[in-house]
Design an enzyme around this catalytic site. Structure first.
Site, short mmCIF file in Angstrom:
data_model
loop_
_atom_site.label_atom_id
_atom_site.label_comp_id
_atom_site.label_asym_id
_atom_site.label_seq_id
_atom_site.Cartn_x
_atom_site.Cartn_y
_atom_site.Cartn_z
N ASP A 156 48.77 110.70 14.37
CA ASP A 156 50.09 109.94 14.44
C ASP A 156 51.19 110.84 15.09
OD1 ASP A 156 50.56 111.59 12.00
OD2 ASP A 156 52.42 110.36 11.89
N GLY A 167 45.68 111.37 8.34
CA GLY A 167 44.92 111.62 9.75
C GLY A 167 43.43 111.58 10.08
N ASP A 177 46.31 122.93 13.64
CA ASP A 177 47.37 123.48 14.52
C ASP A 177 47.93 124.60 14.16
OD1 ASP A 177 49.37 123.47 16.32
OD2 ASP A 177 50.66 121.90 15.24
N PHE A 198 50.74 117.83 22.09
CA PHE A 198 50.78 116.94 20.99
C PHE A 198 49.94 115.64 21.26
CE2 PHE A 198 52.37 114.05 17.62
CZ PHE A 198 52.49 114.93 16.43
N VAL A 199 48.85 115.64 20.37
CA VAL A 199 48.20 114.36 20.58
C VAL A 199 48.13 113.37 19.43
CG1 VAL A 199 46.37 115.56 22.07
CG2 VAL A 199 46.25 115.59 19.55
N ASP A 238 42.13 116.05 10.48
CA ASP A 238 42.07 115.39 11.97
C ASP A 238 42.33 116.75 12.98
OD1 ASP A 238 44.58 116.14 11.15
OD2 ASP A 238 45.53 114.51 11.49
P1 IMP Z 1 49.24 122.56 10.84
O1 IMP Z 1 49.40 122.67 9.47
O2 IMP Z 1 50.16 123.15 11.54
O3 IMP Z 1 47.90 123.32 11.06
O4 IMP Z 1 49.06 120.95 11.14
C1 IMP Z 1 48.19 120.08 10.49
C2 IMP Z 1 48.48 118.71 10.26
O5 IMP Z 1 49.79 118.51 11.13
C3 IMP Z 1 47.50 117.82 10.79
O6 IMP Z 1 46.48 117.41 9.72
C4 IMP Z 1 48.29 116.59 11.50
O7 IMP Z 1 48.49 115.87 10.65
C5 IMP Z 1 49.71 117.40 11.98
N1 IMP Z 1 49.61 117.57 13.40
C6 IMP Z 1 49.24 118.79 14.04
N2 IMP Z 1 49.10 118.77 15.27
C7 IMP Z 1 49.30 117.55 15.65
C8 IMP Z 1 49.24 116.61 16.63
O8 IMP Z 1 49.12 117.25 18.01
N3 IMP Z 1 49.24 115.37 16.71
C9 IMP Z 1 49.46 114.90 15.41
N4 IMP Z 1 49.56 115.23 14.48
C10 IMP Z 1 49.30 116.64 14.41
MG MG Z 2 50.05 113.60 10.56
#
Ligand code: IMP
Ligand code: MG
Length: 181
Positions: free
Chosen positions: A158, A43, A102, A151-152, A99
Site C-alpha cells: 500500500d 501487506g 526495505d 516505492f512500489v 511483503d
Molecule cells: P522496513 O522495516 O523498512 O524493512 O519496511 C518494511 C515494511 O514497510 C513492509 O512490510 C511494508 O509494509 C513497508 N514498505 C517498505 N517499502 C515499501 C514499498 O516500496 N511499498 C509499500 N510498502 C513498503
Molecule cells: Mg505497509
C-alpha cells in the site's frame, strides 16, 4: 488506480509463476519438518494466500500485525506490535512471510521478538527485496524478486492504505509521494 503508477514491474502471471518456484523450494526444504508460517499483516496477505496454496505440506498459520510506517513512504525505525500475545512458536520451525524488505527494521524486530519465544528454527521469506544499504541487516532465506530502491504498490502493498487490491505490482509516481509528505 493504474494512472497513479509510473510503470508496472510485475504482472500477475509473472508473480504467480515465481510463486510456483518459491513454493517448490519451501516444500522441499520443509518436507521433513512441521512448518509454522507467520504472516506479517497486512501487506503479505495476497502473497501468503497465493504462496501457501502452492505448498502441499501440513502447516500451521498465524499472524503478526506491526506498524512502522505511520502512513508515509519513509520508515520511522520504530516497530510497534499491535497485538498483546505473540503466536505460539515454542519448539516450532517458523517461516516468517512479509511483503517487502526495505530498511530491515520490521523484519529484524519481528525476528528478535520471536526468537525470545524459543522456536526451533526461524527463516524469512519475502516477496520483494530492495537493493539498498539496510539500516538493519536481515537474512532473507527466500526472495521472490529483487527490485531497485523505488516505492512500489499493489498485490498487498500500500501507500497510505491504498492500492493493496491491484493484482500486479507497480512503481508509484513520485509526485504522489511528494504531495503526501
Ligand atoms: P522496513 O522495516 O523498512 O524493512 O519496511 C518494511 C515494511 O514497510 C513492509 O512490510 C511494508 O509494509 C513497508 N514498505 C517498505 N517499502 C515499501 C514499498 O516500496 N511499498 C509499500 N510498502 C513498503
Ligand atoms: Mg505497509
Amino acid at each position: 488506480m493504474q494512472d497513479d503508477l509510473d510503470r508496472i514491474l510485475f504482472h500477475e502471471t509473472t508473480i504467480l509463476s515465481r510463486l510456483d518456484e518459491l513454493a517448490a523450494q519451501v516444500s522441499k526444504d520443509y518436507r521433513d519438518r512441521e512448518l509454522t508460517v507467520i504472516a506479517v499483516l497486512t501487506g503479505s496477505l495476497m502473497f501468503m494466500a497465493d504462496l501457501l496454496r502452492r505448498i502441499p505440506l501440513p502447516l500451521k498459520l498465524d499472524f503478526l500485525s506491526v506498524a512502522s510506517y505511520h502512513g508515509k513512504a519513509q520508515t520511522s525505525g520504530e516497530v510497534i506490535f499491535k497485538q498483546v500475545a505473540l503466536p505460539d512458536v515454542k519448539d516450532r520451525h517458523i517461516l516468517i512471510l512479509d511483503d517487502i524488505l526495505d530498511s530491515g527494521h520490521t523484519l529484524a524486530a519481528i525476528r528478535e521478538k520471536l526468537e525470545t519465544a524459543g522456536p526451533r528454527s526461524i527463516r524469512v521469506c519475502v516477496l520483494l527485496s530492495k537493493k539498498k544499504e539496510r539500516a538493519r541487516h536481515v537474512d532473507a532465506d527466500y526472495v521472490g524478486f529483487e527490485i531497485e530502491n523505488e516505492f512500489v504498490v499493489g498485490y498487498g502493498l500500500d501507500f497510505m492504505e491504498r492500492y493493496r487490491n491491484l493484482p500486479y505490482i507497480g512503481v508509484l509516481r513520485k509526485e504522489l509521494i511528494a504531495q503526501a509528505s
